[in-house]
Write a protein that holds these residues in place. Structure first.
Motif, PDB file in Angstrom:
ATOM      1  N   MET A   1      89.017  58.623  24.554  1.00 45.45           N
ATOM      2  CA  MET A   1      88.190  57.582  25.156  1.00 45.45           C
ATOM      3  C   MET A   1      86.788  57.627  24.546  1.00 45.45           C
ATOM      4  O   MET A   1      86.172  58.685  24.474  1.00 45.45           O
ATOM      5  CB  MET A   1      88.129  57.788  26.657  1.00 45.45           C
ATOM      6  CG  MET A   1      87.423  56.724  27.399  1.00 45.45           C
ATOM      7  SD  MET A   1      87.567  57.060  29.163  1.00 45.45           S
ATOM      8  CE  MET A   1      87.110  55.513  29.792  1.00 45.45           C
ATOM      9  N   LYS A   2      86.301  56.487  24.133  1.00 39.78           N
ATOM     10  CA  LYS A   2      84.992  56.411  23.486  1.00 39.78           C
ATOM     11  C   LYS A   2      83.862  56.354  24.511  1.00 39.78           C
ATOM     12  O   LYS A   2      84.025  55.820  25.596  1.00 39.78           O
ATOM     13  CB  LYS A   2      84.914  55.179  22.593  1.00 39.78           C
ATOM     14  CG  LYS A   2      85.833  55.250  21.397  1.00 39.78           C
ATOM     15  CD  LYS A   2      85.595  54.075  20.481  1.00 39.78           C
ATOM     16  CE  LYS A   2      86.472  54.209  19.247  1.00 39.78           C
ATOM     17  NZ  LYS A   2      86.128  53.236  18.231  1.00 39.78           N
ATOM     18  N   THR A   3      82.718  56.899  24.120  1.00 37.70           N
ATOM     19  CA  THR A   3      81.506  56.812  24.909  1.00 37.70           C
ATOM     20  C   THR A   3      80.864  55.470  24.591  1.00 37.70           C
ATOM     21  O   THR A   3      80.584  55.172  23.431  1.00 37.70           O
ATOM     22  CB  THR A   3      80.548  57.961  24.557  1.00 37.70           C
ATOM     23  OG1 THR A   3      81.190  59.205  24.810  1.00 37.70           O
ATOM     24  CG2 THR A   3      79.262  57.871  25.347  1.00 37.70           C
ATOM     25  N   THR A   4      80.628  54.652  25.615  1.00 37.41           N
ATOM     26  CA  THR A   4      80.068  53.318  25.401  1.00 37.41           C
ATOM     27  C   THR A   4      78.543  53.361  25.423  1.00 37.41           C
ATOM     28  O   THR A   4      77.938  54.114  26.199  1.00 37.41           O
ATOM     29  CB  THR A   4      80.579  52.337  26.461  1.00 37.41           C
ATOM     30  OG1 THR A   4      80.239  52.815  27.766  1.00 37.41           O
ATOM     31  CG2 THR A   4      82.088  52.160  26.357  1.00 37.41           C
TER      32      THR A   4
ATOM     33  N   ASP B   1      78.064  54.101  29.256  1.00 39.71           N
ATOM     34  CA  ASP B   1      77.835  55.531  29.472  1.00 39.71           C
ATOM     35  C   ASP B   1      76.417  55.916  29.060  1.00 39.71           C
ATOM     36  O   ASP B   1      75.788  56.777  29.677  1.00 39.71           O
ATOM     37  CB  ASP B   1      78.843  56.355  28.654  1.00 39.71           C
ATOM     38  CG  ASP B   1      80.269  56.072  29.053  1.00 39.71           C
ATOM     39  OD1 ASP B   1      80.567  56.107  30.260  1.00 39.71           O
ATOM     40  OD2 ASP B   1      81.098  55.815  28.163  1.00 39.71           O
ATOM     41  N   ILE B   2      75.907  55.271  28.012  1.00 37.30           N
ATOM     42  CA  ILE B   2      74.564  55.534  27.493  1.00 37.30           C
ATOM     43  C   ILE B   2      73.836  54.206  27.368  1.00 37.30           C
ATOM     44  O   ILE B   2      74.392  53.221  26.881  1.00 37.30           O
ATOM     45  CB  ILE B   2      74.618  56.238  26.118  1.00 37.30           C
ATOM     46  CG1 ILE B   2      75.310  57.596  26.237  1.00 37.30           C
ATOM     47  CG2 ILE B   2      73.210  56.393  25.528  1.00 37.30           C
ATOM     48  CD1 ILE B   2      75.575  58.277  24.904  1.00 37.30           C
ATOM     49  N   PHE B   3      72.573  54.182  27.813  1.00 33.61           N
ATOM     50  CA  PHE B   3      71.754  52.971  27.738  1.00 33.61           C
ATOM     51  C   PHE B   3      70.473  53.331  27.009  1.00 33.61           C
ATOM     52  O   PHE B   3      69.640  54.066  27.538  1.00 33.61           O
ATOM     53  CB  PHE B   3      71.477  52.475  29.152  1.00 33.61           C
ATOM     54  CG  PHE B   3      70.730  51.174  29.255  1.00 33.61           C
ATOM     55  CD1 PHE B   3      70.734  50.244  28.243  1.00 33.61           C
ATOM     56  CD2 PHE B   3      70.043  50.870  30.416  1.00 33.61           C
ATOM     57  CE1 PHE B   3      70.055  49.036  28.362  1.00 33.61           C
ATOM     58  CE2 PHE B   3      69.365  49.671  30.563  1.00 33.61           C
ATOM     59  CZ  PHE B   3      69.374  48.750  29.532  1.00 33.61           C
TER      60      PHE B   3
ATOM     61  N   PHE C   1      81.906  57.000  19.599  1.00 34.28           N
ATOM     62  CA  PHE C   1      80.980  56.080  20.251  1.00 34.28           C
ATOM     63  C   PHE C   1      81.386  54.637  19.999  1.00 34.28           C
ATOM     64  O   PHE C   1      81.919  54.303  18.947  1.00 34.28           O
ATOM     65  CB  PHE C   1      79.547  56.270  19.735  1.00 34.28           C
ATOM     66  CG  PHE C   1      78.958  57.604  20.062  1.00 34.28           C
ATOM     67  CD1 PHE C   1      78.760  57.986  21.374  1.00 34.28           C
ATOM     68  CD2 PHE C   1      78.591  58.479  19.056  1.00 34.28           C
ATOM     69  CE1 PHE C   1      78.213  59.220  21.686  1.00 34.28           C
ATOM     70  CE2 PHE C   1      78.041  59.712  19.352  1.00 34.28           C
ATOM     71  CZ  PHE C   1      77.854  60.081  20.668  1.00 34.28           C
ATOM     72  N   GLU C   2      81.083  53.772  20.977  1.00 35.76           N
ATOM     73  CA  GLU C   2      81.329  52.340  20.829  1.00 35.76           C
ATOM     74  C   GLU C   2      80.104  51.572  21.294  1.00 35.76           C
ATOM     75  O   GLU C   2      79.668  51.708  22.444  1.00 35.76           O
ATOM     76  CB  GLU C   2      82.539  51.910  21.657  1.00 35.76           C
ATOM     77  CG  GLU C   2      82.829  50.437  21.585  1.00 35.76           C
ATOM     78  CD  GLU C   2      83.983  49.990  22.456  1.00 35.76           C
ATOM     79  OE1 GLU C   2      84.307  48.800  22.422  1.00 35.76           O
ATOM     80  OE2 GLU C   2      84.551  50.823  23.202  1.00 35.76           O
TER      81      GLU C   2
ATOM     82  N   ILE D   1      73.885  54.472  13.078  1.00 37.83           N
ATOM     83  CA  ILE D   1      74.114  55.823  13.610  1.00 37.83           C
ATOM     84  C   ILE D   1      75.290  55.836  14.580  1.00 37.83           C
ATOM     85  O   ILE D   1      76.154  56.703  14.515  1.00 37.83           O
ATOM     86  CB  ILE D   1      72.828  56.358  14.293  1.00 37.83           C
ATOM     87  CG1 ILE D   1      71.739  56.579  13.249  1.00 37.83           C
ATOM     88  CG2 ILE D   1      73.123  57.639  15.070  1.00 37.83           C
ATOM     89  CD1 ILE D   1      70.357  56.816  13.837  1.00 37.83           C
ATOM     90  N   ILE D   2      75.319  54.858  15.474  1.00 39.08           N
ATOM     91  CA  ILE D   2      76.374  54.801  16.494  1.00 39.08           C
ATOM     92  C   ILE D   2      77.741  54.597  15.859  1.00 39.08           C
ATOM     93  O   ILE D   2      78.708  55.265  16.231  1.00 39.08           O
ATOM     94  CB  ILE D   2      76.066  53.694  17.529  1.00 39.08           C
ATOM     95  CG1 ILE D   2      74.829  54.080  18.349  1.00 39.08           C
ATOM     96  CG2 ILE D   2      77.272  53.434  18.432  1.00 39.08           C
ATOM     97  CD1 ILE D   2      74.230  52.929  19.153  1.00 39.08           C
TER      98      ILE D   2
END
Length: 75
Positions: A1-4, A50-52, A28-29, A21-22
């Motif tokens: 599962m990717k980290t969004t 997941d990350i903002f 990562f997505e 980078i992402i």
């Protein structure tokens, strides 16, 4: 599962670097990109990443409001 990841950045060059980078890491997505504060908040509520990554100096949002919003998200 990717980290969004959602990026809110009005500087196009900086966003392109974030994107590079992402996308280098397959875990990562990048799910969204906003150029102003109002759009960023709407996208955050809809996408719940997941990350903002939030630029605190976006148009349509004061720095104080950005910091308050970042604090609410953090909790």
């Amino acid at each position: 599962m990717k980290t969004t990841i959602l990026v809110a950045e009005d500087n196009e060059s900086l966003f392109i670097r974030y994107q590079e980078i992402i996308t280098e890491d397959e875990s990562f997505e990048l799910v969204g990109y906003a150029k102003d504060g109002q759009t960023a908040l709407e996208m955050y509520k809809e996408l719940k990443p997941d990350i903002f990554i939030l630029d605190l100096g976006l148009p349509k949002m004061t720095r104080i409001r950005s910091i308050k919003w970042a604090y609410i998200i953090w909790e």
